[in-house]
Write a protein that holds these residues in place. Structure first.
Motif, PDB file in Angstrom:
ATOM      1  N   TYR A   1       0.858  -1.193   0.000  1.00  0.00           N
ATOM      2  CA  TYR A   1       0.000   0.000   0.000  1.00  0.00           C
ATOM      3  C   TYR A   1       0.888   1.234   0.000  1.00  0.00           C
ATOM      4  CZ  TYR A   1       0.954   1.343   4.862  1.00  0.00           C
ATOM      5  OH  TYR A   1       1.571   1.761   6.018  1.00  0.00           O
ATOM      6  N   LEU A   2       0.378   2.294  -0.587  1.00  0.00           N
ATOM      7  CA  LEU A   2       1.003   3.611  -0.520  1.00  0.00           C
ATOM      8  C   LEU A   2      -0.063   4.584  -0.042  1.00  0.00           C
ATOM      9  CD1 LEU A   2       3.103   5.825  -1.046  1.00  0.00           C
ATOM     10  CD2 LEU A   2       2.339   5.850  -3.440  1.00  0.00           C
ATOM     11  N   HIS A   3       0.209   5.235   1.081  1.00  0.00           N
ATOM     12  CA  HIS A   3      -0.723   6.215   1.626  1.00  0.00           C
ATOM     13  C   HIS A   3      -0.111   7.605   1.519  1.00  0.00           C
ATOM     14  CE1 HIS A   3      -1.699   8.954   4.990  1.00  0.00           C
ATOM     15  NE2 HIS A   3      -2.922   8.720   4.543  1.00  0.00           N
ATOM     16  N   LEU A   4      -0.909   8.550   1.029  1.00  0.00           N
ATOM     17  CA  LEU A   4      -0.517   9.951   0.965  1.00  0.00           C
ATOM     18  C   LEU A   4      -1.594  10.793   1.633  1.00  0.00           C
ATOM     19  CD1 LEU A   4       0.689   9.976  -2.730  1.00  0.00           C
ATOM     20  CD2 LEU A   4       2.145  10.555  -0.788  1.00  0.00           C
ATOM     21  N   GLY A   5      -1.182  11.646   2.568  1.00  0.00           N
ATOM     22  CA  GLY A   5      -2.076  12.618   3.170  1.00  0.00           C
ATOM     23  C   GLY A   5      -1.836  13.966   2.513  1.00  0.00           C
ATOM     24  N   PHE A   6      -2.906  14.684   2.145  1.00  0.00           N
ATOM     25  CA  PHE A   6      -2.721  15.933   1.402  1.00  0.00           C
ATOM     26  C   PHE A   6      -3.948  16.827   1.560  1.00  0.00           C
ATOM     27  CE2 PHE A   6      -4.804  12.868  -1.281  1.00  0.00           C
ATOM     28  CZ  PHE A   6      -5.763  13.579  -1.991  1.00  0.00           C
ATOM     29  N   ARG A   7      -3.772  18.075   1.216  1.00  0.00           N
ATOM     30  CA  ARG A   7      -4.870  19.041   1.155  1.00  0.00           C
ATOM     31  C   ARG A   7      -5.089  19.425  -0.301  1.00  0.00           C
ATOM     32  NH1 ARG A   7      -6.662  20.879   5.847  1.00  0.00           N
ATOM     33  NH2 ARG A   7      -5.454  20.369   7.726  1.00  0.00           N
ATOM     34  N   ALA A   8      -6.355  19.601  -0.660  1.00  0.00           N
ATOM     35  CA  ALA A   8      -6.674  19.908  -2.053  1.00  0.00           C
ATOM     36  C   ALA A   8      -8.046  20.554  -2.136  1.00  0.00           C
ATOM     37  CB  ALA A   8      -6.652  18.631  -2.891  1.00  0.00           C
TER      38      ALA A   8
ATOM     39  N   LEU B   1      -7.909  24.607   2.874  1.00  0.00           N
ATOM     40  CA  LEU B   1      -8.264  23.443   2.065  1.00  0.00           C
ATOM     41  C   LEU B   1      -8.550  22.227   2.947  1.00  0.00           C
ATOM     42  CD1 LEU B   1      -5.516  23.735  -0.727  1.00  0.00           C
ATOM     43  CD2 LEU B   1      -7.916  24.435  -0.870  1.00  0.00           C
ATOM     44  N   PRO B   2      -9.507  21.416   2.564  1.00  0.00           N
ATOM     45  CA  PRO B   2      -9.782  20.193   3.337  1.00  0.00           C
ATOM     46  C   PRO B   2      -8.683  19.158   3.151  1.00  0.00           C
ATOM     47  CG  PRO B   2     -11.165  20.279   1.386  1.00  0.00           C
ATOM     48  CD  PRO B   2     -10.452  21.604   1.462  1.00  0.00           C
ATOM     49  N   SER B   3      -8.630  18.232   4.095  1.00  0.00           N
ATOM     50  CA  SER B   3      -7.594  17.194   4.080  1.00  0.00           C
ATOM     51  C   SER B   3      -8.162  15.885   3.546  1.00  0.00           C
ATOM     52  CB  SER B   3      -7.047  16.996   5.488  1.00  0.00           C
ATOM     53  OG  SER B   3      -6.005  16.061   5.503  1.00  0.00           O
ATOM     54  N   PHE B   4      -7.383  15.236   2.672  1.00  0.00           N
ATOM     55  CA  PHE B   4      -7.785  13.972   2.061  1.00  0.00           C
ATOM     56  C   PHE B   4      -6.702  12.928   2.276  1.00  0.00           C
ATOM     57  CE2 PHE B   4     -10.016  17.237  -0.318  1.00  0.00           C
ATOM     58  CZ  PHE B   4     -11.285  16.699  -0.498  1.00  0.00           C
ATOM     59  N   ASP B   5      -7.092  11.681   2.070  1.00  0.00           N
ATOM     60  CA  ASP B   5      -6.150  10.564   2.066  1.00  0.00           C
ATOM     61  C   ASP B   5      -6.284   9.795   0.769  1.00  0.00           C
ATOM     62  OD1 ASP B   5      -4.843  10.489   4.777  1.00  0.00           O
ATOM     63  OD2 ASP B   5      -6.949  10.485   5.396  1.00  0.00           O
ATOM     64  N   PHE B   6      -5.149   9.413   0.237  1.00  0.00           N
ATOM     65  CA  PHE B   6      -5.055   8.581  -0.966  1.00  0.00           C
ATOM     66  C   PHE B   6      -4.366   7.302  -0.551  1.00  0.00           C
ATOM     67  CE2 PHE B   6      -1.965   7.064  -4.054  1.00  0.00           C
ATOM     68  CZ  PHE B   6      -2.571   7.110  -5.294  1.00  0.00           C
TER      69      PHE B   6
ATOM     70  N   TYR C   1       8.278  12.804  -6.749  1.00  0.00           N
ATOM     71  CA  TYR C   1       7.070  13.621  -6.687  1.00  0.00           C
ATOM     72  C   TYR C   1       7.403  15.051  -7.105  1.00  0.00           C
ATOM     73  CZ  TYR C   1       4.845   9.781  -4.251  1.00  0.00           C
ATOM     74  OH  TYR C   1       4.317   8.549  -3.927  1.00  0.00           O
ATOM     75  N   LYS C   2       6.916  15.437  -8.270  1.00  0.00           N
ATOM     76  CA  LYS C   2       7.182  16.776  -8.790  1.00  0.00           C
ATOM     77  C   LYS C   2       6.120  17.728  -8.235  1.00  0.00           C
ATOM     78  CE  LYS C   2      10.295  14.730 -11.274  1.00  0.00           C
ATOM     79  NZ  LYS C   2      11.717  14.727 -10.819  1.00  0.00           N
ATOM     80  N   HIS C   3       6.300  18.124  -6.980  1.00  0.00           N
ATOM     81  CA  HIS C   3       5.280  18.905  -6.278  1.00  0.00           C
ATOM     82  C   HIS C   3       4.886  20.173  -7.043  1.00  0.00           C
ATOM     83  CE1 HIS C   3       5.664  16.413  -2.632  1.00  0.00           C
ATOM     84  NE2 HIS C   3       6.955  16.417  -2.875  1.00  0.00           N
ATOM     85  N   LYS C   4       5.829  20.757  -7.759  1.00  0.00           N
ATOM     86  CA  LYS C   4       5.535  21.995  -8.492  1.00  0.00           C
ATOM     87  C   LYS C   4       4.601  21.749  -9.672  1.00  0.00           C
ATOM     88  CE  LYS C   4       9.845  24.346  -7.249  1.00  0.00           C
ATOM     89  NZ  LYS C   4      11.103  24.975  -7.759  1.00  0.00           N
ATOM     90  N   GLU C   5       4.483  20.494 -10.091  1.00  0.00           N
ATOM     91  CA  GLU C   5       3.596  20.164 -11.206  1.00  0.00           C
ATOM     92  C   GLU C   5       2.135  20.096 -10.778  1.00  0.00           C
ATOM     93  OE1 GLU C   5       4.533  19.788 -14.423  1.00  0.00           O
ATOM     94  OE2 GLU C   5       6.536  20.434 -13.781  1.00  0.00           O
ATOM     95  N   PHE C   6       1.882  19.979  -9.482  1.00  0.00           N
ATOM     96  CA  PHE C   6       0.491  19.963  -8.994  1.00  0.00           C
ATOM     97  C   PHE C   6       0.373  20.854  -7.758  1.00  0.00           C
ATOM     98  CE2 PHE C   6       2.732  15.938  -8.224  1.00  0.00           C
ATOM     99  CZ  PHE C   6       2.865  15.909  -6.847  1.00  0.00           C
ATOM    100  N   PRO C   7       0.536  22.186  -7.951  1.00  0.00           N
ATOM    101  CA  PRO C   7       0.523  23.124  -6.814  1.00  0.00           C
ATOM    102  C   PRO C   7      -0.799  23.176  -6.064  1.00  0.00           C
ATOM    103  CG  PRO C   7       0.458  24.306  -8.909  1.00  0.00           C
ATOM    104  CD  PRO C   7       0.740  22.876  -9.241  1.00  0.00           C
ATOM    105  N   LYS C   8      -1.890  22.731  -6.692  1.00  0.00           N
ATOM    106  CA  LYS C   8      -3.179  22.727  -5.988  1.00  0.00           C
ATOM    107  C   LYS C   8      -3.180  21.729  -4.834  1.00  0.00           C
ATOM    108  CE  LYS C   8      -5.899  23.785 -10.147  1.00  0.00           C
ATOM    109  NZ  LYS C   8      -6.945  23.249 -11.055  1.00  0.00           N
ATOM    110  N   VAL C   9      -2.338  20.720  -4.929  1.00  0.00           N
ATOM    111  CA  VAL C   9      -2.284  19.660  -3.928  1.00  0.00           C
ATOM    112  C   VAL C   9      -1.103  19.900  -3.003  1.00  0.00           C
ATOM    113  CG1 VAL C   9      -1.932  17.191  -3.555  1.00  0.00           C
ATOM    114  CG2 VAL C   9      -3.407  17.980  -5.415  1.00  0.00           C
TER     115      VAL C   9
END
Length: 518
Positions: free
Chosen positions: A48-55, A158-163, A452-460
């Motif tokens: 499994y891969l879990h990511l916590g993020f705001r979006a 922004l709300p917090s999500f889990d993937f 993870y190219k964070h700059k490619e998805f700045p909304k997240v």
């Protein structure tokens, strides 16, 4: 029917063109077999891969997520495949191409779960995956969960999500998981409108399966063994490779293992720490000054932590094992459906002295620590750069596959009540061998911010990453990586399979990190 299904189904008549009438299939390679056979009963090694993020909420609408999930399942067909086992030597991936865009979306939708969670929902979700009924199966090799966390800080915009992406280990490795997640968020959080993403899905299906262009399809992504560079088929060369492999394995000496308990139901726990960004920078700077990586330093951390935990056998060394990323040595595959979803790992060991002085200055302890970190670096480098890497990887894959078949056959015979213990081998007594016990495995993923190219998805705004797998009883694996500028260390182990030495060891790991890495 979901919104995205209605929208996609309303596209042009091209959506109804039928793909190939027969499934694509290929045999599992030896490394894949070695992971598949143990997974049959209870999902051992399911990742499994879990990511916590705001979006923004609009980014995480089910319809948009489903379109992206559908696109990536088309690009990486093993995610949407199943496994058929006819015999221990006849195990196949089988992929039935979607007959339409709607068919692709329906398949993705049945393997996507949306949920709302309580405050402790994240840990409950991971715990259920690791210890509850198996999520995956031979019919379901991948599964995606998206959940929304309750808002704990009203000041957050922004709300917090889990993937959480779930996948069988015989499908791929850690690099596949992380590359997939980066592609997923890059596409999901792009500036494309929902309708444009749906058009991308239609185009992806049509390029692969529209118009019955079956002649363009050459097969599923190849196995590790098929991708390794070709070597000589001569009998002498093959014999020499076997001798080299056996000789290199015989040099591996380890005299330490954690005391185990048996008879209790497996319960995997994953204590995890993260080091703040400023302290992580100091650690990286110190490692660089000592000419080692964080990964090499973690081998030494484990070494010191165990030496402080154990009270015997200090004359015998500690052996640890780890995975070796083989992607850089593989030949390119020309398959139409080529992707990064395949296994590409070998294995290597690091052996370090156990002796630890009961008295000594902090300066002496620190010198010993960095000396052992450099020794770990040298052993890791030698494993990755040896001219025999390809042949040793081939031999190891063959050995692991044969061993997995033997154990699987024995397990099946025991379950059927037909197993009989083999008779003792006649002949001269076998010479005693040096102990070869491994203390622990380390999964050292390096700097994940390079993937993870964070700059490619700045909304997240990603803030948490954890990863692991369902374990067998008595399993243990330590993870180390940097993500979002932080160093993360976690220890996944069967809490019911060990005594309290593991808890003392984990505390010694944390102490060593605090006192030796800064």
């Amino acid at each position: 029917m979901s919104t995205v299904l209605k929208r996609v189904d309303s596209h042009s008549s091209d959506d109804t063109l039928v793909g190939p009438s027969r499934p694509l299939e290929r045999q599992l390679g030896e490394t894949e077999v070695s992971y598949f056979l143990p997974s049959r009963e209870s999902g051992v090694n399911d990742m499994y891969l879990h990511l916590g993020f705001r979006a923004p909420p609009e980014t995480m609408k089910r319809g948009r997520v489903l379109s992206v999930w559908s696109i990536l399942r088309l690009k990486h067909p093993l995610l949407a495949s199943k496994v058929e086992m006819h015999d221990y030597d006849d195990i196949k991936f089988v992929y039935t191409a979607p007959e339409s865009v709607m068919d692709a979306v329906e398949s993705a939708d049945s393997n996507l779960e949306y949920r709302s969670q309580s405050k402790d929902g994240r840990s409950q979700m991971i715990n259920a995956y690791l210890n509850g009924p198996r999520t995956l199966s031979n019919e379901r090799l991948s599964y995606l969960v998206i959940s929304q966390q309750p808002e704990e800080d009203p000041a957050q915009d922004l709300p917090s999500f889990d993937f959480m992406l779930c996948a069988t280990h015989f499908l791929g490795d850690g690099m596949a998981l992380h590359n997939f997640a980066n592609d997923f968020f890059t596409l999901l959080a792009s500036d494309r409108a929902d309708e444009d993403v749906e058009c991308m899905l239609t185009d992806e299906w049509y390029a692969r399966w529209g118009g019955n262009k079956v002649e363009n399809v050459s097969g599923l992504p190849s196995s590790l063994e098929e991708r390794l560079p070709r070597t000589s088929n001569g009998k002498f060369y093959r014999a020499a490779c076997r001798v080299d492999h056996e000789t290199s394995q015989a040099k591996l000496i380890g005299g330490h293992s954690f005391p185990r308990r048996s008879g209790n139901p497996r319960k995997t726990v994953v204590p995890t720490i993260s080091i703040d960004a400023e302290r992580t920078k100091l650690m990286l700077k110190k490692c660089k000054a000592q000419s080692v990586s964080i990964s090499a330093a973690l081998f030494s951390i484990v070494n010191i932590a165990w030496a402080r935990t154990c009270d015997r056998n200090w004359s015998l060394p500690i052996m640890m094992y780890s995975a070796l990323n083989l992607r850089s040595v593989l030949t390119a595959s020309k398959a139409f459906n080529d992707s990064y979803w395949y296994l590409a790992i070998g294995y290597f060991n690091v052996v370090l002295p156990t002796f630890y002085p009961k008295s000594g200055s902090e300066e002496d302890i620190e010198k010993m620590f960095w000396h052992r970190a450099r020794a770990a670096k040298n052993q890791s480098t030698h494993a990755a750069k040896t001219p025999m890497l390809v042949s040793r990887s081939q031999e190891m894959a063959r050995e692991r596959g044969q061993r997995a078949r033997m154990w699987a056959r024995e397990d099946d015979e025991k379950a059927n009540g037909t197993w009989r213990a083999p008779p003792p081998s006649p002949g001269a007594p076998v010479a005693s061998k040096a102990p070869s016990a491994a203390l622990i495995g380390l999964s050292l993923l390096g700097n994940l911010d390079g993937i993870y190219k964070h700059k490619e998805f700045p909304k997240v705004q990603m803030h948490t990453l954890t990863t692991g797998s369902r374990q067998r009883a008595g399993g243990m694996l330590l993870f180390g990586y940097t993500f979002a500028g932080k160093l993360w260390i976690s220890l996944g182990y069967d809490e019911a399979g060990f005594d309290d030495a593991v808890e003392r060891f984990w505390q010694n790991v944390l102490t060593a990190v605090d006192t030796l890495l800064i």
